[in-house]
Design a protein around this motif. Structure first.
Motif, PDB file in Angstrom:
ATOM      1  N   HIS A 113       2.352  -2.210   7.454  1.00 55.79           N
ATOM      2  CA  HIS A 113       1.643  -3.440   7.820  1.00 55.79           C
ATOM      3  C   HIS A 113       0.683  -3.181   8.975  1.00 55.79           C
ATOM      4  CE1 HIS A 113       1.271  -7.363   9.958  1.00 55.79           C
ATOM      5  NE2 HIS A 113       1.049  -7.783   8.734  1.00 55.79           N
ATOM      6  N   ALA A 114       1.114  -2.379   9.947  1.00 58.40           N
ATOM      7  CA  ALA A 114       0.252  -2.073  11.093  1.00 58.40           C
ATOM      8  C   ALA A 114      -1.027  -1.375  10.631  1.00 58.40           C
ATOM      9  CB  ALA A 114       1.005  -1.205  12.102  1.00 58.40           C
ATOM     10  N   VAL A 115      -0.897  -0.404   9.746  1.00 53.73           N
ATOM     11  CA  VAL A 115      -2.071   0.302   9.225  1.00 53.73           C
ATOM     12  C   VAL A 115      -2.958  -0.663   8.443  1.00 53.73           C
ATOM     13  CG1 VAL A 115      -2.818   2.096   7.609  1.00 53.73           C
ATOM     14  CG2 VAL A 115      -0.957   2.554   9.217  1.00 53.73           C
ATOM     15  N   TRP A 116      -2.355  -1.527   7.643  1.00 54.94           N
ATOM     16  CA  TRP A 116      -3.101  -2.505   6.844  1.00 54.94           C
ATOM     17  C   TRP A 116      -3.919  -3.440   7.720  1.00 54.94           C
ATOM     18  CZ3 TRP A 116      -2.370  -7.922   6.558  1.00 54.94           C
ATOM     19  CH2 TRP A 116      -3.035  -8.566   5.508  1.00 54.94           C
ATOM     20  N   CYS A 117      -3.444  -3.728   8.920  1.00 51.78           N
ATOM     21  CA  CYS A 117      -4.179  -4.607   9.836  1.00 51.78           C
ATOM     22  C   CYS A 117      -5.562  -4.043  10.178  1.00 51.78           C
ATOM     23  CB  CYS A 117      -3.381  -4.826  11.121  1.00 51.78           C
ATOM     24  SG  CYS A 117      -1.923  -5.894  10.935  1.00 51.78           S
ATOM     25  N   ALA A 118      -5.754  -2.742  10.011  1.00 52.08           N
ATOM     26  CA  ALA A 118      -7.034  -2.106  10.343  1.00 52.08           C
ATOM     27  C   ALA A 118      -7.958  -1.992   9.146  1.00 52.08           C
ATOM     28  CB  ALA A 118      -6.776  -0.712  10.917  1.00 52.08           C
ATOM     29  N   ARG A 119      -7.641  -2.642   8.037  1.00 53.03           N
ATOM     30  CA  ARG A 119      -8.365  -2.435   6.781  1.00 53.03           C
ATOM     31  C   ARG A 119      -9.849  -2.770   6.880  1.00 53.03           C
ATOM     32  NH1 ARG A 119      -5.816  -6.965   7.188  1.00 53.03           N
ATOM     33  NH2 ARG A 119      -6.536  -8.933   6.265  1.00 53.03           N
ATOM     34  N   GLU A 120     -10.197  -3.839   7.603  1.00 54.59           N
ATOM     35  CA  GLU A 120     -11.601  -4.246   7.665  1.00 54.59           C
ATOM     36  C   GLU A 120     -12.439  -3.247   8.450  1.00 54.59           C
ATOM     37  OE1 GLU A 120     -12.807  -6.617   5.942  1.00 54.59           O
ATOM     38  OE2 GLU A 120     -10.938  -7.534   5.265  1.00 54.59           O
ATOM     39  N   ILE A 121     -11.840  -2.613   9.430  1.00 58.03           N
ATOM     40  CA  ILE A 121     -12.559  -1.622  10.238  1.00 58.03           C
ATOM     41  C   ILE A 121     -12.640  -0.287   9.495  1.00 58.03           C
ATOM     42  CG2 ILE A 121     -12.699  -0.490  12.486  1.00 58.03           C
ATOM     43  CD1 ILE A 121     -12.929  -3.553  12.536  1.00 58.03           C
ATOM     44  N   VAL A 122     -11.575   0.074   8.821  1.00 57.38           N
ATOM     45  CA  VAL A 122     -11.569   1.330   8.065  1.00 57.38           C
ATOM     46  C   VAL A 122     -12.594   1.283   6.940  1.00 57.38           C
ATOM     47  CG1 VAL A 122     -10.195   2.705   6.450  1.00 57.38           C
ATOM     48  CG2 VAL A 122      -9.211   1.989   8.638  1.00 57.38           C
ATOM     49  N   GLY A 123     -12.635   0.149   6.220  1.00 53.76           N
ATOM     50  CA  GLY A 123     -13.583   0.019   5.119  1.00 53.76           C
ATOM     51  C   GLY A 123     -13.274   0.982   3.991  1.00 53.76           C
ATOM     52  N   ASP A 124     -14.308   1.499   3.367  1.00 57.18           N
ATOM     53  CA  ASP A 124     -14.158   2.359   2.193  1.00 57.18           C
ATOM     54  C   ASP A 124     -14.321   3.826   2.581  1.00 57.18           C
ATOM     55  OD1 ASP A 124     -13.704   2.856  -0.493  1.00 57.18           O
ATOM     56  OD2 ASP A 124     -15.844   2.871  -0.973  1.00 57.18           O
ATOM     57  N   GLU A 125     -13.536   4.254   3.570  1.00 58.14           N
ATOM     58  CA  GLU A 125     -13.631   5.629   4.074  1.00 58.14           C
ATOM     59  C   GLU A 125     -12.236   6.231   4.199  1.00 58.14           C
ATOM     60  OE1 GLU A 125     -16.021   6.468   7.512  1.00 58.14           O
ATOM     61  OE2 GLU A 125     -17.042   4.537   7.385  1.00 58.14           O
ATOM     62  N   PRO A 126     -12.141   7.557   4.087  1.00 57.44           N
ATOM     63  CA  PRO A 126     -10.879   8.198   4.469  1.00 57.44           C
ATOM     64  C   PRO A 126     -10.660   8.000   5.960  1.00 57.44           C
ATOM     65  CG  PRO A 126     -12.586   9.845   4.196  1.00 57.44           C
ATOM     66  CD  PRO A 126     -13.182   8.535   3.732  1.00 57.44           C
ATOM     67  N   PHE A 127      -9.412   7.978   6.369  1.00 53.07           N
ATOM     68  CA  PHE A 127      -9.119   7.731   7.780  1.00 53.07           C
ATOM     69  C   PHE A 127      -7.839   8.463   8.172  1.00 53.07           C
ATOM     70  CE2 PHE A 127      -6.886   4.604   5.308  1.00 53.07           C
ATOM     71  CZ  PHE A 127      -5.694   4.352   5.969  1.00 53.07           C
ATOM     72  N   ALA A 128      -7.711   8.675   9.465  1.00 52.20           N
ATOM     73  CA  ALA A 128      -6.512   9.317   9.995  1.00 52.20           C
ATOM     74  C   ALA A 128      -5.594   8.262  10.600  1.00 52.20           C
ATOM     75  CB  ALA A 128      -6.888  10.346  11.064  1.00 52.20           C
ATOM     76  N   VAL A 129      -4.314   8.565  10.639  1.00 49.35           N
ATOM     77  CA  VAL A 129      -3.323   7.754  11.337  1.00 49.35           C
ATOM     78  C   VAL A 129      -2.548   8.685  12.251  1.00 49.35           C
ATOM     79  CG1 VAL A 129      -1.317   6.238  11.140  1.00 49.35           C
ATOM     80  CG2 VAL A 129      -3.100   6.151   9.386  1.00 49.35           C
TER      81      VAL A 129
END
Length: 289
Positions: A113-129
């Motif tokens: 859920h915490a990662v999902w909260c960043a979905r709008e900022i991540v957008g359609d890109e690979p990302f690191a956690v």
């Protein structure tokens, strides 16, 4: 083949840090210091070394000190300049204006859920956690090593480290396929498998490079282990649909979410410092001897 760069990193930092009470009653657990640097700074520096351009903090109530840490401190800096003191220790902390993004996780519903909260900022890109509780010490850093591997194989990469077989019920555990040096094909990831059921002793130590499709899966979450929305369960749905590998870190890991691990990290990093290492070593030898 060229893959999209990993430009963004998500830091889930909304946890309450109850294992470190009373220290964390008024201070975010991510601000606990190893020698003279907060855990969150080690993680952010690791991300920047790997080429990350945008830092995304998923925070909760009471995390103001974390935000202040990466901001300008006019009073402190003016006083230090006035006294002729170097600002080198704090100049590298500040981020470019607009680079850090702070998002609230309003309920503690799990890592997924915490990662999902960043979905709008991540957008359609690979990302690191990156999980700041997991302090990774190496040169280059863990994420930099993973990014180099990602540029070769693409898809999803997760950190992989061996743990004693009797501890596999404490972690997300990889079911391995083919192995190519530090890269291990991931056939399955199981969150905290019951004792005696794990297919390997490769755990996932809080470093991930994920494709944005994982966010679509988290749009319709299912509660998993501990009644929480697990990132591991969402990642599992990508296996077989996208390339998925584990990457074994060449370096040292300290579990700073655990009191013993936190003390070990302080001791190990202090001993490695040329300015304080000899004094700490002498003290430790006297104490243990």
């Amino acid at each position: 083949m060229t893959f999209k760069r990993v430009r963004k990193a998500v830091f889930p930092v909304a946890g309450l840090g109850t294992r470190f009470l009373p220290a964390t009653k008024s201070m975010p657990k991510e601000m606990l210091t190893v020698v003279d640097k907060p855990l969150i700074q080690y993680a952010v520096e690791e991300a920047l070394e790997a080429g990350v351009e945008q830092i995304i903090f998923v925070t909760g109530r009471g995390k103001g000190a974390l935000e202040d840490h990466f901001d300008v401190s006019y009073e402190l800096e003016d006083t230090m300049r006035g006294r002729g003191k170097s600002l080198a220790a704090i100049e590298g902390i500040r981020q470019k204006p607009g680079s850090p993004v702070y998002i609230r996780q309003q309920e503690p519903l799990g890592l997924g859920h915490a990662v999902w909260c960043a979905r709008e900022i991540v957008g359609d890109e690979p990302f690191a956690v990156l999980l700041p509780d997991e302090l990774m010490v190496g040169a280059p850093g863990f994420l930099a090593q993973m990014v180099k591997a990602y540029e070769r194989v693409g898809g999803n990469l997760i950190g992989a480290l061996e743990v004693p077989p009797e501890d596999t019920d404490k972690y997300g555990i990889i079911t391995p396929g083919g192995i190519d040096g530090p890269l291990t094909e991931v056939l399955e990831v199981i969150e905290k498998p019951a004792k005696g059921t794990a297919k390997s002793n490769l755990m996932t130590p809080g470093r991930y490079i994920l494709q944005p499709e994982v966010m679509r899966i988290l749009d319709n979450p299912v509660k998993g282990a501990g009644g929480e929305i697990q990132l591991t369960d969402a990642m599992a749905q990508l296996i077989g649909k996208q390339p998925f590998h584990g990457y074994t870190f060449s370096g040292d890991r300290y579990d700073c979410g655990d009191k013993a691990g936190f003390i070990q990290a302080n001791l190990a990093l202090a001993l490695a410092r040329p300015d304080i290492g000899p004094a700490v070593r002498g003290f430790a030898e006297r104490l243990l001897g």
